[in-house]
Every structure is written in C-alpha cells, then in structure tokens.
Design an enzyme around this catalytic site. Sequence first.
Site, PDB file in Angstrom:
ATOM      1  NE  ARG A 246     -14.843  -8.125 -18.187  1.00  0.00           N
ATOM      2  CZ  ARG A 246     -15.738  -8.796 -18.891  1.00  0.00           C
ATOM      3  NH1 ARG A 246     -16.077  -8.518 -19.996  1.00  0.00           N
ATOM      4  NH2 ARG A 246     -16.691  -9.643 -18.028  1.00  0.00           N
TER       5      ARG A 246
ATOM      6  CG  ASP B 164     -19.464 -12.972 -18.835  1.00  0.00           C
ATOM      7  OD1 ASP B 164     -19.188 -13.764 -19.486  1.00  0.00           O
ATOM      8  OD2 ASP B 164     -19.218 -12.457 -17.780  1.00  0.00           O
TER       9      ASP B 164
ATOM     10  CD  GLU C 140     -22.963  -9.914 -17.733  1.00  0.00           C
ATOM     11  OE1 GLU C 140     -23.595 -10.834 -17.446  1.00  0.00           O
ATOM     12  OE2 GLU C 140     -22.011  -9.482 -17.138  1.00  0.00           O
TER      13      GLU C 140
HETATM   14  P1  0O2 Z   1     -15.952 -11.954 -13.893  1.00  0.00           P
HETATM   15  O1  0O2 Z   1     -14.713 -12.258 -13.624  1.00  0.00           O
HETATM   16  O2  0O2 Z   1     -16.613 -10.375 -13.375  1.00  0.00           O
HETATM   17  O3  0O2 Z   1     -15.940 -11.797 -15.419  1.00  0.00           O
HETATM   18  P2  0O2 Z   1     -25.401 -17.925 -14.950  1.00  0.00           P
HETATM   19  O4  0O2 Z   1     -25.743 -17.131 -13.746  1.00  0.00           O
HETATM   20  O5  0O2 Z   1     -24.893 -19.254 -14.546  1.00  0.00           O
HETATM   21  O6  0O2 Z   1     -26.547 -17.939 -16.095  1.00  0.00           O
HETATM   22  P3  0O2 Z   1     -23.110 -16.023 -15.369  1.00  0.00           P
HETATM   23  O7  0O2 Z   1     -22.646 -15.482 -16.735  1.00  0.00           O
HETATM   24  O8  0O2 Z   1     -22.317 -16.171 -14.102  1.00  0.00           O
HETATM   25  O9  0O2 Z   1     -24.256 -17.257 -15.825  1.00  0.00           O
HETATM   26  O10 0O2 Z   1     -24.160 -15.087 -15.113  1.00  0.00           O
HETATM   27  P4  0O2 Z   1     -24.365 -13.870 -13.954  1.00  0.00           P
HETATM   28  O11 0O2 Z   1     -24.720 -14.416 -12.810  1.00  0.00           O
HETATM   29  O12 0O2 Z   1     -25.434 -12.884 -14.468  1.00  0.00           O
HETATM   30  O13 0O2 Z   1     -22.935 -13.393 -13.929  1.00  0.00           O
HETATM   31  C1  0O2 Z   1     -22.291 -12.536 -14.898  1.00  0.00           C
HETATM   32  C2  0O2 Z   1     -21.281 -11.564 -14.522  1.00  0.00           C
HETATM   33  O14 0O2 Z   1     -21.948 -10.881 -13.302  1.00  0.00           O
HETATM   34  C3  0O2 Z   1     -20.074 -12.325 -13.644  1.00  0.00           C
HETATM   35  O15 0O2 Z   1     -19.381 -12.796 -14.181  1.00  0.00           O
HETATM   36  C4  0O2 Z   1     -19.715 -10.921 -12.720  1.00  0.00           C
HETATM   37  O16 0O2 Z   1     -18.940 -10.222 -13.574  1.00  0.00           O
HETATM   38  C5  0O2 Z   1     -20.969 -10.519 -12.046  1.00  0.00           C
HETATM   39  N1  0O2 Z   1     -21.456 -11.243 -10.925  1.00  0.00           N
HETATM   40  C6  0O2 Z   1     -22.361 -12.101 -10.964  1.00  0.00           C
HETATM   41  N2  0O2 Z   1     -22.560 -12.666  -9.708  1.00  0.00           N
HETATM   42  C7  0O2 Z   1     -21.708 -11.885  -8.727  1.00  0.00           C
HETATM   43  C8  0O2 Z   1     -21.349 -11.843  -7.797  1.00  0.00           C
HETATM   44  O17 0O2 Z   1     -21.776 -12.415  -6.661  1.00  0.00           O
HETATM   45  N3  0O2 Z   1     -20.394 -10.926  -7.330  1.00  0.00           N
HETATM   46  C9  0O2 Z   1     -19.543 -10.019  -8.306  1.00  0.00           C
HETATM   47  N4  0O2 Z   1     -18.600  -9.265  -7.716  1.00  0.00           N
HETATM   48  N5  0O2 Z   1     -20.003 -10.229  -9.581  1.00  0.00           N
HETATM   49  C10 0O2 Z   1     -20.977 -10.912  -9.797  1.00  0.00           C
HETATM   50  P5  0O2 Z   1     -18.313 -13.785 -14.046  1.00  0.00           P
HETATM   51  O18 0O2 Z   1     -17.644 -14.333 -15.371  1.00  0.00           O
HETATM   52  O19 0O2 Z   1     -18.744 -14.779 -12.980  1.00  0.00           O
HETATM   53  O20 0O2 Z   1     -16.871 -13.073 -13.353  1.00  0.00           O
END
Ligand code: 0O2
Length: 265
Positions: free
Chosen positions: A46, A73, A142
């Site tokens: 996506r 991502d 990602e």
């Molecule tokens: P969305 O809406 O799914 O796209 P950082 O950790 O600050 O370096 P980032 O980019 O938040 O930066 O990295 P991380 O933590 O690896 O998270 C990347 C993506 O992994 C998230 O994108 C989520 O898709 C998924 N993810 C990470 N943590 C969780 C969680 O606790 N629960 C769920 N369901 N998904 C998670 P987004 O943009 O946050 O969200």
Amino acid sequence: MEIINWDEKLLPYAQTVNELTVKLENLSLGFQKLDKQSPIERVVGRVKSISSIIEKAKRKEIPNDRIFEDIEDIAGVRIICRFIGDIERAISLVRERDTRDISIIKERDYITNIKPSGYRSYHMIVRYPVITAFGYFETLCEIQIRTLSMDFWATVEHSLRYKYKGNIPRHIQERLITTSEASAMLDNEMNEIREDILDAQSLVDRRAELIDEILKNIQVLHYNSKLKQVEELNNEFYEIYESGSAERLMEFNRQLKLMREIYRA
Ligand code: 0O2
C-alpha cells in the site's frame, strides 16, 4: 506553506509498491513451481494515505520539505508468512537482493524486541530505484515481514488505535498485550507441528488433484468413446469417493487412463 503536488510525488511510491509486490509474488510462485515450500504465504502493499502522511509528519515534527526523505514508510510492502520459522528465510530472500535491485538502509526486529504495545513484526527499510513517467527516483520503502497471526493482531490493534485516536484505554491495552502473548504462543506451537501441518496440506492437495483427474478422465471417456459403461464408472467413482480410500482412488484412475489408451479417448 508550499503546496505539494501529491499525485506527482506519490507516483514513484505507487510504482515501487507495485514492482516490489510483483517481484516478491513471482519469487514465491517460483518455489511452488519447483515443488518447494515458499516461506512467503502472501504479499500485500500500500501507499500511505495523504492524511496518514501529514499526521505522521506532524507527530514527528517533520517539515513539509523533508516529508519524502524522512518518512520511511510512504511505500509499504508486507510479506506474510504462515510459520514463524519462515520469517528468517523471508528476511534472507530480501537480503539476497541487497545491492542488486534494492539497498537495505536499516532493519528493525520487533519480533525479538517486542514493542511495549505488544506489536511483533520484522521491518526492513530499503531504497528502491524507479523510472516513472516523470523520470528517475529513488524511493524508501518499508518491508514488513510477519506471520499470519502477527498480522491479525496488528490489524486489530491498528483499528483500535484509530478508533481511540491513539489513546487506547488502559484495560484494552492490557488485553492487547495478553492477546499478543497468545499470538506468540500460537506461532510457536504451530511452528513445532509444522511438518505435520505441511504433510496434511499436501495430502489434501494431492487428493483434490486426483479427484480432478478422475472426473476429467470420465468426462473424456464419456464424450470421446461413447462407451455405455461410463455411467457405471461414474457411479463406481462416487462409491470409492465415499469410502475415502486414497489407494482405491489411485487404482481406479490407473484403470481409467488405461481405458483412455485402449479407446484412444
Ligand atoms: P500506519 O498507519 O500503519 O502507517 P520510529 O519508530 O519513530 O523510528 P516509525 O516510522 O514509527 O518511526 O517506525 P516503526 O515504529 O517501525 O513503525 C512503522 C510502522 O510499523 C507503523 O507505521 C505501523 O504500520 C507499524 N507499527 C509500529 N508499531 C506498531 C504498533 O504498536 N501497532 C501496530 N498495529 N502497528 C505498528 P505508522 O505510520 O505508525 O502507522
């Protein structure tokens, strides 16, 4: 504030998602063609929605002119594995591409280091070159690698996070952690009986193929040989089918093949 041409900016990301999804799906199909168990159950992709991009930029205090460099991502591809034992193989398949069609920037192992939320998944941030209608770009993508069970958990938790606008009530958070532990246990248990599960699946598949072949042989004999006893053969098939005997089905199919040779059907 600068107006972003989203259609143009997101085009290379959409192309990245499409190209990587097709490449990984084809890789998986290759294993099946060679009768080898693919570590990849499914590939989905996506492009992050514009509202999620601006929400993430706000949350991480990323200025508009840094969005496409700092949000890693915007393009997202997910490799879903059936068994936890397949995850390492799926990671290796991505690593093998490093410096070929992708460059791995970083990896994050949330399977060994489970997030406080209970989230489990393996993330790889890769750079990918694309040639689009607007020229050459290098995008970040990602790649998330996770099991069916991890994916189910993450999808449910993501919806709850959306529903509660990021502030999931404490008692639900606690239950989510419990379900994440249950999901990890399910992954481990399924992995332990993996060989049995795969054997059972291949038995089911082989039986389905055999039944297909028998019914096609009966159909060909009926239309090409005009033999009167084909109707009896058809009844015999249903009787053997009911008996559930794989050996009898195989023997019956051997006879049908012989009849097709004799009657050149
Ligand atoms: P969305 O809406 O799914 O796209 P950082 O950790 O600050 O370096 P980032 O980019 O938040 O930066 O990295 P991380 O933590 O690896 O998270 C990347 C993506 O992994 C998230 O994108 C989520 O898709 C998924 N993810 C990470 N943590 C969780 C969680 O606790 N629960 C769920 N369901 N998904 C998670 P987004 O943009 O946050 O969200």
